[in-house]
Design an enzyme around this catalytic site. Sequence first.
Site, PDB file in Angstrom:
ATOM      1  N   LYS A  40      44.983  45.943  36.057  1.00  0.00           N
ATOM      2  CA  LYS A  40      44.205  44.572  36.747  1.00  0.00           C
ATOM      3  C   LYS A  40      44.292  43.580  35.504  1.00  0.00           C
ATOM      4  O   LYS A  40      44.047  44.117  34.219  1.00  0.00           O
ATOM      5  CB  LYS A  40      42.816  44.893  37.004  1.00  0.00           C
ATOM      6  CG  LYS A  40      41.947  43.666  37.684  1.00  0.00           C
ATOM      7  CD  LYS A  40      40.537  44.007  37.930  1.00  0.00           C
ATOM      8  CE  LYS A  40      39.668  44.301  36.888  1.00  0.00           C
ATOM      9  NZ  LYS A  40      38.389  44.880  37.390  1.00  0.00           N
TER      10      LYS A  40
ATOM     11  N   ARG B 113      34.231  47.869  43.801  1.00  0.00           N
ATOM     12  CA  ARG B 113      34.347  48.945  42.994  1.00  0.00           C
ATOM     13  C   ARG B 113      33.253  49.177  42.018  1.00  0.00           C
ATOM     14  O   ARG B 113      32.793  50.248  41.622  1.00  0.00           O
ATOM     15  CB  ARG B 113      35.824  49.056  42.303  1.00  0.00           C
ATOM     16  CG  ARG B 113      35.951  48.098  41.201  1.00  0.00           C
ATOM     17  CD  ARG B 113      35.670  48.365  39.938  1.00  0.00           C
ATOM     18  NE  ARG B 113      36.261  47.974  38.865  1.00  0.00           N
ATOM     19  CZ  ARG B 113      35.629  47.305  37.676  1.00  0.00           C
ATOM     20  NH1 ARG B 113      34.348  47.326  37.615  1.00  0.00           N
ATOM     21  NH2 ARG B 113      36.348  46.961  36.849  1.00  0.00           N
TER      22      ARG B 113
ATOM     23  N   GLN C  85      27.737  40.189  43.327  1.00  0.00           N
ATOM     24  CA  GLN C  85      27.358  41.752  42.883  1.00  0.00           C
ATOM     25  C   GLN C  85      26.276  42.349  43.316  1.00  0.00           C
ATOM     26  O   GLN C  85      26.412  43.503  43.696  1.00  0.00           O
ATOM     27  CB  GLN C  85      27.482  41.869  41.433  1.00  0.00           C
ATOM     28  CG  GLN C  85      27.482  43.121  40.823  1.00  0.00           C
ATOM     29  CD  GLN C  85      28.619  44.133  41.493  1.00  0.00           C
ATOM     30  OE1 GLN C  85      27.991  45.177  41.976  1.00  0.00           O
ATOM     31  NE2 GLN C  85      29.736  43.738  41.593  1.00  0.00           N
TER      32      GLN C  85
ATOM     33  N   GLY D 227      24.857  44.072  34.321  1.00  0.00           N
ATOM     34  CA  GLY D 227      25.181  42.747  33.751  1.00  0.00           C
ATOM     35  C   GLY D 227      25.850  42.698  32.434  1.00  0.00           C
ATOM     36  O   GLY D 227      26.458  41.854  32.268  1.00  0.00           O
ATOM     37  N   ALA D 228      25.532  43.523  31.429  1.00  0.00           N
ATOM     38  CA  ALA D 228      26.289  43.573  30.388  1.00  0.00           C
ATOM     39  C   ALA D 228      27.699  43.664  30.227  1.00  0.00           C
ATOM     40  O   ALA D 228      28.030  45.180  30.687  1.00  0.00           O
ATOM     41  CB  ALA D 228      25.280  44.348  29.217  1.00  0.00           C
ATOM     42  N   ASP D 229      28.574  42.961  29.828  1.00  0.00           N
ATOM     43  CA  ASP D 229      29.934  43.219  30.071  1.00  0.00           C
ATOM     44  C   ASP D 229      30.649  42.530  28.624  1.00  0.00           C
ATOM     45  O   ASP D 229      31.684  42.329  28.627  1.00  0.00           O
ATOM     46  CB  ASP D 229      30.620  42.679  31.246  1.00  0.00           C
ATOM     47  CG  ASP D 229      30.743  41.318  31.488  1.00  0.00           C
ATOM     48  OD1 ASP D 229      29.887  40.469  30.168  1.00  0.00           O
ATOM     49  OD2 ASP D 229      31.220  40.573  32.144  1.00  0.00           O
TER      50      ASP D 229
ATOM     51  N   LYS E 295      24.923  41.000  25.041  1.00  0.00           N
ATOM     52  CA  LYS E 295      24.621  40.837  26.443  1.00  0.00           C
ATOM     53  C   LYS E 295      23.496  42.148  26.308  1.00  0.00           C
ATOM     54  O   LYS E 295      23.924  43.266  26.033  1.00  0.00           O
ATOM     55  CB  LYS E 295      25.704  40.839  27.496  1.00  0.00           C
ATOM     56  CG  LYS E 295      26.234  39.505  27.581  1.00  0.00           C
ATOM     57  CD  LYS E 295      27.150  39.585  29.078  1.00  0.00           C
ATOM     58  CE  LYS E 295      27.650  38.198  29.156  1.00  0.00           C
ATOM     59  NZ  LYS E 295      28.382  37.920  30.417  1.00  0.00           N
TER      60      LYS E 295
ATOM     61  N   SER F 115      26.765  50.791  33.103  1.00  0.00           N
ATOM     62  CA  SER F 115      28.163  50.274  33.873  1.00  0.00           C
ATOM     63  C   SER F 115      28.951  49.111  33.215  1.00  0.00           C
ATOM     64  O   SER F 115      28.407  48.002  33.271  1.00  0.00           O
ATOM     65  CB  SER F 115      27.825  50.169  35.279  1.00  0.00           C
ATOM     66  OG  SER F 115      29.024  49.738  36.035  1.00  0.00           O
TER      67      SER F 115
END
Length: 331
Positions: free
Chosen positions: A71, A115, A143, A221-223, A227, A294
């Site tokens: 991706k 996903r 989301q 939310g944290a990516d 964050k 996640s």
Amino acid sequence: METLLLDGETVENNAPMESLVDAVEAAFAAYDRGDATMPPKSYVDLPQYDGDFRSMPAYLRADDWDAAGVKWVNSHPHNEERHGLPTVMGTMIYSDPETAVPLAIMDGTALTTRRTGAAAAVATDHLAVADATSMGLVGAGVQSVAQLDAVATVRPIDTVVVADADADRARAFVDAVSDRFDARVGSIAEAADCDVLSTVTPVRDPIVESVGDHTHVNAVGADAPGKHELADDLLAVAKLVVDDHAQCTHSGEINVPYGSGRLTDADIHAELGAVVTGTKAGRTPEDGVTVFDSTGLAIQDVAAAHVVYERASAAGAGTAFDLLGLGRDSA
């Protein structure tokens, strides 16, 4: 051999959540068994455009199928105001592992949304109380819809409480799901008191201070580094499961307290793959709060792409084209 071109609508139409949850769970199991190859996510920073590209390749072998893909996804926070474009856009290339033929090129944005919800459902199935019927959502974007749809496949959710800083967006969310759930707008504290909570915001200062005594939290939310949605004290007392240790400690929900030393490896119960395979325990009767950090993994994208491709191919959906010119060679 032709390649399928699948747009966002076609991806959504061929991504039933129950099938995605099963495939994503299989991907986590393969990762834990060592039947997956997933190099670290690589970044191409573009400070001149206030954005970046990210490359996420993976291969995995499940019990009766295997799959590979990559991706290519961006994050350009100012896209909407400057160009009228989404902040995040993704493209998935799904390939045959045996021959390397690109089987499909598909919209990765819809794929990512679905996903991500499926991963939360897998975690919820292993970590939430068995009789969970209420779900809270902090954040009311696209989301959040995927989170609710996915979790409802593994728990009999009937009550939904959504909190969002934008009251109109929260109300629109409730209106959109009220035909399936007893949904209402509430405070963060009310959402956090539900049996299952998913947090889907980009904040850098924690906004969830406490949850119910036996709440399971999907921290989504944290990516990126910095964050942080959940208070450190909450994380410190929870049974903490991560999707990937390296990603979560770098850019997941735990990245800030882990970086400061407030949390250490001793505070991390397991990666989700180990819980799925039974190497590590999921929820036990002694557990109180559980948290799933996640960040999103390439194996999830590949597993979801497998579902979409197989269903789209069987339905004759999408646009087939001779990307490699193999038909010309044989003509």
